[in-house]
Design an enzyme around this catalytic site. Structure first.
Site, PDB file in Angstrom:
ATOM      1  N   HIS A 367       1.032  -0.990   0.190  1.00 51.45           N
ATOM      2  CA  HIS A 367      -0.604   0.203   0.209  1.00 51.45           C
ATOM      3  C   HIS A 367       0.947   1.548   0.342  1.00 51.45           C
ATOM      4  O   HIS A 367       0.834   2.136  -0.108  1.00 51.45           O
ATOM      5  CB  HIS A 367      -0.564   0.046   1.107  1.00 51.45           C
ATOM      6  CG  HIS A 367      -2.009  -0.804   1.165  1.00 51.45           C
ATOM      7  ND1 HIS A 367      -2.672  -0.729   0.660  1.00 51.45           N
ATOM      8  CD2 HIS A 367      -1.850  -2.184   1.435  1.00 51.45           C
ATOM      9  CE1 HIS A 367      -3.569  -2.055   0.720  1.00 51.45           C
ATOM     10  NE2 HIS A 367      -2.778  -2.865   1.707  1.00 51.45           N
ATOM     11  N   LYS A 558      -8.300  13.580   5.138  1.00 57.56           N
ATOM     12  CA  LYS A 558      -7.850  13.072   5.172  1.00 57.56           C
ATOM     13  C   LYS A 558      -6.958  13.114   5.961  1.00 57.56           C
ATOM     14  O   LYS A 558      -6.849  13.979   6.978  1.00 57.56           O
ATOM     15  CB  LYS A 558      -6.653  12.582   3.110  1.00 57.56           C
ATOM     16  CG  LYS A 558      -6.126  13.963   2.759  1.00 57.56           C
ATOM     17  CD  LYS A 558      -5.357  13.966   2.523  1.00 57.56           C
ATOM     18  CE  LYS A 558      -6.325  14.066   0.951  1.00 57.56           C
ATOM     19  NZ  LYS A 558      -6.735  12.732  -0.175  1.00 57.56           N
ATOM     20  N   ARG A 559      -5.709  11.985   6.169  1.00 58.42           N
ATOM     21  CA  ARG A 559      -4.686  12.161   7.494  1.00 58.42           C
ATOM     22  C   ARG A 559      -3.675  13.315   6.603  1.00 58.42           C
ATOM     23  O   ARG A 559      -3.526  13.647   6.135  1.00 58.42           O
ATOM     24  CB  ARG A 559      -3.934  11.124   7.442  1.00 58.42           C
ATOM     25  CG  ARG A 559      -4.663   9.266   8.368  1.00 58.42           C
ATOM     26  CD  ARG A 559      -5.382  10.295  10.043  1.00 58.42           C
ATOM     27  NE  ARG A 559      -3.759   9.643  10.658  1.00 58.42           N
ATOM     28  CZ  ARG A 559      -3.838   8.973  11.443  1.00 58.42           C
ATOM     29  NH1 ARG A 559      -3.760   7.966  11.789  1.00 58.42           N
ATOM     30  NH2 ARG A 559      -2.239   9.312  12.237  1.00 58.42           N
ATOM     31  N   LYS A 564       1.218  14.464   1.991  1.00 60.50           N
ATOM     32  CA  LYS A 564      -0.521  14.797   1.107  1.00 60.50           C
ATOM     33  C   LYS A 564      -0.518  16.767   0.988  1.00 60.50           C
ATOM     34  O   LYS A 564      -1.734  16.979   0.424  1.00 60.50           O
ATOM     35  CB  LYS A 564      -1.472  13.929   2.577  1.00 60.50           C
ATOM     36  CG  LYS A 564      -1.848  12.843   2.623  1.00 60.50           C
ATOM     37  CD  LYS A 564      -2.358  12.517   3.558  1.00 60.50           C
ATOM     38  CE  LYS A 564      -2.201  10.653   3.727  1.00 60.50           C
ATOM     39  NZ  LYS A 564      -3.003  10.089   2.828  1.00 60.50           N
ATOM     40  N   THR A 666      -8.582   6.790  -1.742  1.00 51.65           N
ATOM     41  CA  THR A 666      -9.900   6.608  -1.756  1.00 51.65           C
ATOM     42  C   THR A 666     -10.515   7.554  -1.563  1.00 51.65           C
ATOM     43  O   THR A 666     -11.993   7.508  -2.203  1.00 51.65           O
ATOM     44  CB  THR A 666     -10.234   5.013  -0.776  1.00 51.65           C
ATOM     45  OG1 THR A 666      -9.688   4.711   0.352  1.00 51.65           O
ATOM     46  CG2 THR A 666      -9.807   4.290  -1.421  1.00 51.65           C
ATOM     47  N   LYS A 670     -14.860   8.209  -3.067  1.00 55.27           N
ATOM     48  CA  LYS A 670     -15.843   8.937  -2.145  1.00 55.27           C
ATOM     49  C   LYS A 670     -16.714  10.287  -2.567  1.00 55.27           C
ATOM     50  O   LYS A 670     -17.684  10.628  -3.241  1.00 55.27           O
ATOM     51  CB  LYS A 670     -15.534   9.176  -1.199  1.00 55.27           C
ATOM     52  CG  LYS A 670     -15.153   7.911  -0.520  1.00 55.27           C
ATOM     53  CD  LYS A 670     -15.041   7.425   0.656  1.00 55.27           C
ATOM     54  CE  LYS A 670     -13.800   6.024   1.473  1.00 55.27           C
ATOM     55  NZ  LYS A 670     -12.983   6.410   2.191  1.00 55.27           N
TER      56      LYS A 670
HETATM   57  C1  TH1 Z   1      -2.829   3.818   2.260  1.00 56.41           C
HETATM   58  C2  TH1 Z   1      -1.724   4.434   1.648  1.00 56.41           C
HETATM   59  O1  TH1 Z   1      -1.538   5.699   1.893  1.00 56.41           O
HETATM   60  C3  TH1 Z   1      -3.437   5.713   0.273  1.00 56.41           C
HETATM   61  O2  TH1 Z   1      -3.052   5.680  -0.935  1.00 56.41           O
HETATM   62  C4  TH1 Z   1      -4.128   4.027   0.069  1.00 56.41           C
HETATM   63  O3  TH1 Z   1      -5.320   4.267  -0.528  1.00 56.41           O
HETATM   64  C5  TH1 Z   1      -4.909   2.789   1.050  1.00 56.41           C
HETATM   65  O4  TH1 Z   1      -3.907   2.449   1.742  1.00 56.41           O
HETATM   66  C6  TH1 Z   1      -5.244   1.906   0.895  1.00 56.41           C
HETATM   67  O5  TH1 Z   1      -4.123   1.206  -0.213  1.00 56.41           O
HETATM   68  C7  TH1 Z   1      -2.042   3.600   3.557  1.00 56.41           C
HETATM   69  N1  TH1 Z   1      -2.142   3.402   4.896  1.00 56.41           N
HETATM   70  C8  TH1 Z   1      -1.915   2.678   5.441  1.00 56.41           C
HETATM   71  C9  TH1 Z   1      -0.992   2.537   6.864  1.00 56.41           C
HETATM   72  C10 TH1 Z   1      -0.085   2.187   7.622  1.00 56.41           C
HETATM   73  C11 TH1 Z   1       1.079   1.094   6.858  1.00 56.41           C
HETATM   74  C12 TH1 Z   1       0.834   1.918   5.200  1.00 56.41           C
HETATM   75  C13 TH1 Z   1       0.071   2.344   4.591  1.00 56.41           C
HETATM   76  S1  TH1 Z   1      -0.648   2.709   2.997  1.00 56.41           S
HETATM   77  C14 TH1 Z   1       0.249   1.714   8.856  1.00 56.41           C
END
Ligand code: TH1
Length: 832
Positions: A367, A558-559, A564, A666, A670
């Site tokens: 991810h 978002k976070r 970002k 994502t 939405k």
């Molecule tokens: C997120 C990605 O940043 C985001 O771009 C993506 O859409 C989402 O995953 C789903 O695929 C990620 N969240 C985390 C959380 C942790 C570690 C790595 C990632 S990457 C704890």
């Protein structure tokens, strides 16, 4: 049977208004233990949830029984995070009893919406990764796929965020405080999980060398099951979450010593394992407790999977035909070594056979490419906490490196990059390499991200295994994110094209031809306005700021993370503020900038950006010279529940990460599905969103991933030159540095200014600023033409069908898991 009991049993299944009403009144008294006059909103929530739960148990058991009887191949989604949010609205809608429930409550004098509000938001995740897992559960159940979620039942979910003097402060999120009506504790489903100790070598019955893990500490994993209702309510799958329990024998030893308090203390410490979710999104902490959490839930899940398999089979040859295990990032990657251990040490399978079975069973989703998020556990920690696994990892590594082509070519650089052990500095286990090697398929989460995986972190593995990497672009569930969250738009869509889109989102493309229909546009705007009014009321309640419903709602939720680039957004806001003050006679498009998101508690820069946004908001919102044409709000405690209010109300969707850094996104999906136009870089899934909605219906700006890469490769750029050549950027930064927004502490933002200048501006905020401002201007200009804007908004909604997580999940099912839909068999309904 006593007639009263019999009728109560029927009542529990009844789906009509009267039956529901009687059921509510019974539950309130006999299970919640309250009189209707004394019941609080929360009591009513528990009452309704329990009564609704009754209505899904039969079909839940039918589903589970059918899978068992058909010995169907199951998919197991292992994830340290499930960001499910509230479940009441979702369960009602998927069972198709929302209206009946509303009427039943009406007759008791209650409003369903108020009852819904009493449910806590289950925040067992950080952000996109956890929410994706929740959308996948919904899609697997809706597509009738035999899918199980496995994770941890954290006692404390993601922290609650509040702002105190504009700073983020974290509070514990006690979602279980008043009980959880959706879960079924399974005290009999209990597995031992071990830590520490040492490995003993011995000779097995045929004289072969074998190993056992001895003197280890033991923790028990206890299961809690939550039903996952698919759309239509036919398939009801299971989310099984593990909770840590101290073993009893462990304590008895201490009792015999008379050390009672010590035993109790030990019990508390042991059970801390499932206490709290780590609040880091896409950064890795390297903490021992985190490693223990990962192993704890992975081991319990694998033991459970093998137990289920062994009900029908006497050897492991067909495990890959009966179980697919998906690793949601590397968090459960220790499962590769654990399955090897279970097969080899506990079930006597030979190494080579165990390895073939393991690889054929596992697959892995990556991810993120951010180096700080790639898990790498210190070898010394792994040796101490999981000594047998460390041995197994060495063995896997030795066998792999021996056979790899790099060895044949004498390429030592490549060999060291392929190794499961990073030998530079303190030695570490590269969990991504382990996950890659132990899986038959490895996927990225957007087309761009998958290509970058091949070119960067997994380039050497890709050369070694060219068939293994594949793409599965993320998706979102249309049930929660359109049907439930945006009822005005959902009703409008259904009035024109029927309700087939809820189950098959590709049908939403039929709206495209309505984009030129003036009446439809008017109704589309009316739905949006209704959602904006709801959000405006929410903003007023949460922040005290009044916003204009007819202003452009510009949303970045978002976070909080530097990549970002919330900073880019707030700098543009300052520049716009200056323009408005400089040109008071111009008729400005009123803009409301809406931010929301949490920062990891230890991420100082992200927390400073939060403070900056709050400081800028305070100045701008109170400045009469901008005539309310610009408002800035930062909503506290962004979570799934808040997202359900925000997404439907957005006009403009900010997806402005530095190109190459956001794996997918994502929230972008939405927002576009709900008719927001995207302003974004060519990053993550934005690239594919552009392909689907069309270049004319999206605002793309900034450097591409390739340009970012080239710029960095050529030694970067000088942000000071960029700043000097852009007066509006320079002015915005000067205002920050001279304390215009922080008169109480003019130097507060020094670290931010430093990062943007001497720090080299790693995230290219200054480099993209000018292009971003132009794109913003184009958006504001377009917004003046409400007809054109609405036309493009409709085309966004109409062209987002492909981004349904149903599409994503069926791609996983056919291209990775080889699992197929299984229709639950319902025994003839018992007659009344
Ligand atoms: C997120 C990605 O940043 C985001 O771009 C993506 O859409 C989402 O995953 C789903 O695929 C990620 N969240 C985390 C959380 C942790 C570690 C790595 C990632 S990457 C704890």
């Amino acid at each position: 049977m006593d007639a009263r009991y019999k009728s109560r049993e029927i009542e529990r299944r009844s789906l009509d208004v009267d039956g529901l009403k009687r059921s509510f009144l019974e539950w309130l008294v006999y299970s919640v233990g309250k009189d209707a006059r004394a019941a609080t909103r929360r009591d009513w929530f528990h009452t309704v949830a329990l009564a609704v739960r009754d209505r899904l148990v039969d079909r839940w058991m039918d589903t589970t029984r059918t899978y068992y009887q058909q010995d169907a191949k199951r998919v197991y989604y292992l994830s340290l995070e499930f960001l499910i949010g509230r479940l009441l609205t979702n369960s009602l809608a998927n069972l198709g009893i929302t209206d009946q429930c509303r009427q039943a409550l009406d007759r008791i004098g209650l409003n369903l919406d108020d009852v819904v509000e009493a449910e806590p938001d289950a925040a067992l995740g950080n952000g996109g990764l956890g929410r994706l897992a929740a959308c996948f559960l919904d899609s697997m159940a809706s597509e009738a796929l035999p899918g199980y979620g496995y994770g941890i039942r954290y006692e404390f979910g993601l922290f609650e965020q509040r702002f105190e003097h504009g700073w983020q402060v974290e509070y514990p999120e006690q979602w279980l405080q008043f009980g959880n009506p959706w879960e079924f504790p399974r005290p009999e489903v209990l597995y031992p999980v071990q830590f520490y100790g040492r490995v003993e070598e011995f000779r097995d019955s045929v004289g072969e060398r074998a190993y056992r893990w001895v003197d280890a500490e033991r923790v028990l994993a206890m299961a809690y099951d939550t039903p996952v209702v698919g759309y239509g309510g036919d398939t009801i799958n299971t989310l099984r979450l593990w909770s840590a329990r101290a073993t009893r024998d462990f304590n008895f030893g201490h009792f015999n010593d008379g050390a009672y308090m010590k035993a109790v203390e030990q019990k508390v410490l042991t059970e801390n394992l499932s206490r709290v979710l780590y609040p880091n999104d896409a950064t890795e902490g390297g903490k021992e407790l985190r490693l223990k959490q990962e192993y704890f839930f992975t081991s319990a899940s694998l033991q459970d999977i093998l137990r289920r398999y062994l009900q029908h089979h006497s050897n492991f040859d067909s495990l890959p035909d009966k179980a697919a295990i998906q690793l949601n990032d590397t968090h459960p990657a220790i499962g590769i070594a654990e399955l090897m251990r279970l097969l080899v040490d506990q079930h006597g399978v030979t190494w080579d056979k165990a390895w073939d079975i393991t690889r054929a069973t596992f697959s892995y989703t990556n991810h993120t490419l951010l180096p700080e998020a790639l898990e790498a556990w210190p070898v010394r920690m792994m040796e101490r906490v999981l000594p047998r696994h460390m041995q197994i990892i060495y063995e896997i590594n030795a066998k792999f490196l021996n056979r790899s082509k790099a060895r044949a070519a004498g390429d030592n650089g490549r060999l060291s990059r392929l190794s499961l052990i990073d030998e530079r500095g303190d030695r570490r286990v590269r969990m991504g390499n382990l996950a890659f090697l132990g899986s038959h398929k490895v996927n990225g989460v957007s087309a761009l991200h998958t290509e970058l995986m091949k070119q960067t972190v997994f380039a050497d593995f890709h050369a070694e295994f060219p068939e293994r990497i594949n793409n599965k672009t993320n998706g979102i569930t249309p049930r929660r994110w359109l049907h439930q969250a945006n009822q005005p738009l959902a009703a409008l869509i259904t009035s024109r094209i029927g309700n087939g889109w809820i189950k098959d989102l590709s049908q939403i493309s039929a709206l495209a031809e309505k984009a030129d229909d003036l009446v439809f546009r008017e109704e589309f705007r009316r739905a949006k306005r209704k959602n904006k009014k709801r959000l405006a009321a929410y903003i007023a309640r949460q922040t005290g700021v009044d916003v204009q419903v007819d202003s452009l709602f510009d949303v970045q939720v978002k976070r909080m993370h530097e990549y970002k680039r919330q900073l880019l957004n707030i700098l543009q806001a300052i520049a716009l503020y200056n323009e408005m003050r400089d040109n008071p006679t111009v008729s400005w498009v009123p803009v409301t900038k809406i931010f929301a998101g949490k920062a990891a508690p230890s991420y100082h820069m992200a927390k400073l950006i939060i403070k900056l946004i709050n400081d800028v908001a305070k100045v701008v919102n109170h400045d009469p010279s901008v005539h309310d044409n610009l408002k800035i709000v930062l909503l506290p405690n962004y979570n799934v529940t808040a997202a359900e209010i925000i997404m439907p109300a957005a006009d403009l969707s900010e997806q402005i990460s530095t190109a190459g850094m956001e794996a997918s996104g994502t929230g972008n999906m939405k927002l576009a599905l709900n008719g927001a136009l995207t302003i974004g870089t060519l990053d993550g899934a934005n690239v594919e969103i552009r392909e689907h909605v069309g270049d004319d219906n999206i605002f793309i700006f900034g450097l591409t991933a390739e340009e970012v890469n080239d710029l960095r490769a050529s030694g970067g750029f000088n942000p000071r030159d960029v700043i000097a050549s852009n007066p509006s950027l320079k002015r915005a930064l000067d205002m920050i540095s001279t304390g215009v927004f922080s008169p109480d502490d003019p130097h507060r933002y020094h670290p931010i200014l430093q990062a943007l200048t001497d720090g080299g501006d790693h995230f290219l905020v200054t480099a993209d600023f000018s292009d971003y401002c132009q794109a913003q201007q184009a958006a504001m200009d377009l917004y003046r033409d409400q007809e054109e804007w609405t036309r493009k908004a409709i085309l966004n909604t109409a062209n987002m069908g492909w981004f349904s997580s149903d599409r994503t999940i069926m791609e996983y099912a056919t291209e990775i898991w080889d699992v197929h839909p299984v229709k639950p068999e319902h025994p003839a309904e018992t007659e009344t």
